[in-house]
Design a protein around this motif. Structure first.
Motif, PDB file in Angstrom:
ATOM      1  N   LEU A 138      31.309 104.592  51.490  1.00 59.09           N
ATOM      2  CA  LEU A 138      30.979 103.703  52.599  1.00 59.09           C
ATOM      3  C   LEU A 138      29.602 104.026  53.163  1.00 59.09           C
ATOM      4  O   LEU A 138      28.820 103.122  53.481  1.00 59.09           O
ATOM      5  CB  LEU A 138      32.038 103.832  53.696  1.00 59.09           C
ATOM      6  CG  LEU A 138      31.869 102.935  54.921  1.00 59.09           C
ATOM      7  CD1 LEU A 138      31.784 101.465  54.516  1.00 59.09           C
ATOM      8  CD2 LEU A 138      33.011 103.157  55.904  1.00 59.09           C
ATOM      9  N   ALA A 139      29.284 105.312  53.250  1.00 59.70           N
ATOM     10  CA  ALA A 139      27.979 105.720  53.762  1.00 59.70           C
ATOM     11  C   ALA A 139      26.849 105.154  52.912  1.00 59.70           C
ATOM     12  O   ALA A 139      25.841 104.666  53.442  1.00 59.70           O
ATOM     13  CB  ALA A 139      27.893 107.245  53.807  1.00 59.70           C
ATOM     14  N   MET A 140      27.012 105.206  51.622  1.00 66.09           N
ATOM     15  CA  MET A 140      25.967 104.710  50.721  1.00 66.09           C
ATOM     16  C   MET A 140      25.818 103.197  50.818  1.00 66.09           C
ATOM     17  O   MET A 140      24.711 102.661  50.701  1.00 66.09           O
ATOM     18  CB  MET A 140      26.269 105.167  49.302  1.00 66.09           C
ATOM     19  CG  MET A 140      26.171 106.683  49.145  1.00 66.09           C
ATOM     20  SD  MET A 140      26.691 107.317  47.537  1.00 66.09           S
ATOM     21  CE  MET A 140      25.384 106.681  46.486  1.00 66.09           C
ATOM     22  N   LYS A 141      26.911 102.487  51.072  1.00 65.28           N
ATOM     23  CA  LYS A 141      26.833 101.034  51.253  1.00 65.28           C
ATOM     24  C   LYS A 141      26.117 100.689  52.561  1.00 65.28           C
ATOM     25  O   LYS A 141      25.271  99.796  52.600  1.00 65.28           O
ATOM     26  CB  LYS A 141      28.242 100.431  51.247  1.00 65.28           C
ATOM     27  CG  LYS A 141      28.921 100.445  49.890  1.00 65.28           C
ATOM     28  CD  LYS A 141      30.319  99.854  49.975  1.00 65.28           C
ATOM     29  CE  LYS A 141      31.007  99.902  48.616  1.00 65.28           C
ATOM     30  NZ  LYS A 141      32.391  99.373  48.696  1.00 65.28           N
ATOM     31  N   VAL A 142      26.469 101.398  53.615  1.00 63.52           N
ATOM     32  CA  VAL A 142      25.845 101.141  54.913  1.00 63.52           C
ATOM     33  C   VAL A 142      24.346 101.425  54.859  1.00 63.52           C
ATOM     34  O   VAL A 142      23.534 100.715  55.460  1.00 63.52           O
ATOM     35  CB  VAL A 142      26.517 101.992  56.011  1.00 63.52           C
ATOM     36  CG1 VAL A 142      25.739 101.897  57.317  1.00 63.52           C
ATOM     37  CG2 VAL A 142      27.957 101.536  56.226  1.00 63.52           C
ATOM     38  N   ALA A 143      23.957 102.454  54.116  1.00 66.55           N
ATOM     39  CA  ALA A 143      22.544 102.835  54.020  1.00 66.55           C
ATOM     40  C   ALA A 143      21.689 101.753  53.363  1.00 66.55           C
ATOM     41  O   ALA A 143      20.466 101.757  53.516  1.00 66.55           O
ATOM     42  CB  ALA A 143      22.412 104.140  53.249  1.00 66.55           C
ATOM     43  N   GLU A 144      22.318 100.837  52.646  1.00 66.21           N
ATOM     44  CA  GLU A 144      21.577  99.760  51.986  1.00 66.21           C
ATOM     45  C   GLU A 144      21.232  98.613  52.930  1.00 66.21           C
ATOM     46  O   GLU A 144      20.422  97.748  52.591  1.00 66.21           O
ATOM     47  CB  GLU A 144      22.394  99.221  50.808  1.00 66.21           C
ATOM     48  CG  GLU A 144      22.605 100.237  49.681  1.00 66.21           C
ATOM     49  CD  GLU A 144      23.525  99.713  48.601  1.00 66.21           C
ATOM     50  OE1 GLU A 144      24.046  98.580  48.765  1.00 66.21           O
ATOM     51  OE2 GLU A 144      23.745 100.420  47.597  1.00 66.21           O
ATOM     52  N   ARG A 145      21.829  98.596  54.120  1.00 65.42           N
ATOM     53  CA  ARG A 145      21.562  97.504  55.050  1.00 65.42           C
ATOM     54  C   ARG A 145      20.141  97.604  55.596  1.00 65.42           C
ATOM     55  O   ARG A 145      19.661  98.700  55.899  1.00 65.42           O
ATOM     56  CB  ARG A 145      22.553  97.560  56.222  1.00 65.42           C
ATOM     57  CG  ARG A 145      24.004  97.365  55.827  1.00 65.42           C
ATOM     58  CD  ARG A 145      24.918  97.590  57.008  1.00 65.42           C
ATOM     59  NE  ARG A 145      26.322  97.557  56.611  1.00 65.42           N
ATOM     60  CZ  ARG A 145      27.326  97.993  57.368  1.00 65.42           C
ATOM     61  NH1 ARG A 145      27.067  98.497  58.570  1.00 65.42           N
ATOM     62  NH2 ARG A 145      28.561  97.927  56.918  1.00 65.42           N
TER      63      ARG A 145
END
Length: 218
Positions: A138-145
């Motif tokens: 989830l952290a890696m997905k959020v970092a793409e925003r």
């Protein structure tokens, strides 16, 4: 300066003192007391104090206690109207023992977002700190925003280091690349150091890489 007194006296000071510093000192004394009445007083002030700065000071005090009542108080206040006290509450939740209610609330914040990037980022770091099963993905997905100032990538990188998991090493290294935002690169390097401090198996590799970065200016 510390203040001392009975739980009733400290609660009265926390509730009625017109001075912000006085209320904060009373909160710290109540946290040191740690009794159920003291925690209840802190939880009430976290919801009702008129100044966000006092609420932001109370949040980590409750987080440090780690009790069920402290958890309930933080969860009850997680929708605080001020972004700075809300960020402190979310961060404090990450210092608690892992609990389904906390994981669920932090996951909702990270998934749905928040008007404040700091709150959103803190939710990711908190999930990683408590080593929630889905935290890294989830952290890696959020970092793409898209975001201002690389806030979300930085909180992600800090969170990965807090997992103490050697498996995050490639991601931390990847964020030191020249094409990454400078703030994120600095955070990645610092996070590598924190991971190496806690995980002996990666220490030599990380130290050698950090030395090379310094020598080459990379």
């Amino acid at each position: 300066m510390r203040i001392e007194g009975s739980s009733a006296l400290l609660t009265a000071s926390l509730t009625n003192d017109s001075c912000v510093v006085g209320r904060i000192r009373a909160a710290k004394a109540l946290a040191k007391d740690g009794s159920p009445k003291a925690v209840a007083a802190l939880g009430s002030a976290l919801k009702s104090d008129e100044f966000w700065g006092v609420r932001a000071e109370i949040a980590p005090l409750l987080g440090s206690l780690g009790t069920a009542s402290a958890r309930e108080a933080l969860l009850a206040a997680v929708d605080d109207p001020h972004c700075k006290s809300r960020a402190a509450i979310v961060d404090a939740l990450g210092h608690l023992p892992q609990h389904p209610d906390v994981v669920d609330r932090l996951t909702r914040i990270a998934t749905e977002g928040d008007p404040s990037l700091q709150v959103e980022g803190n939710s990711i770091r908190a999930l990683c700190r408590m080593k929630a099963d889905h935290a890294v993905d989830l952290a890696m997905k959020v970092a793409e925003r898209p975001c201002w100032g690389a806030v979300l990538p930085c909180r992600m990188l800090e969170g990965l280091a807090l997992t103490h998991d050697p498996a995050v090493l490639p991601t931390l290294f990847a964020w030191t690349a020249p094409e990454k935002p400078e703030r994120a690169r600095c955070t990645a390097a610092a996070s590598l150091g924190r991971l190496a401090k806690r995980v002996e198996s990666v220490r030599t590799e990380v130290v050698e890489a950090l030395i090379e970065m310094v020598q080459t200016g990379g």
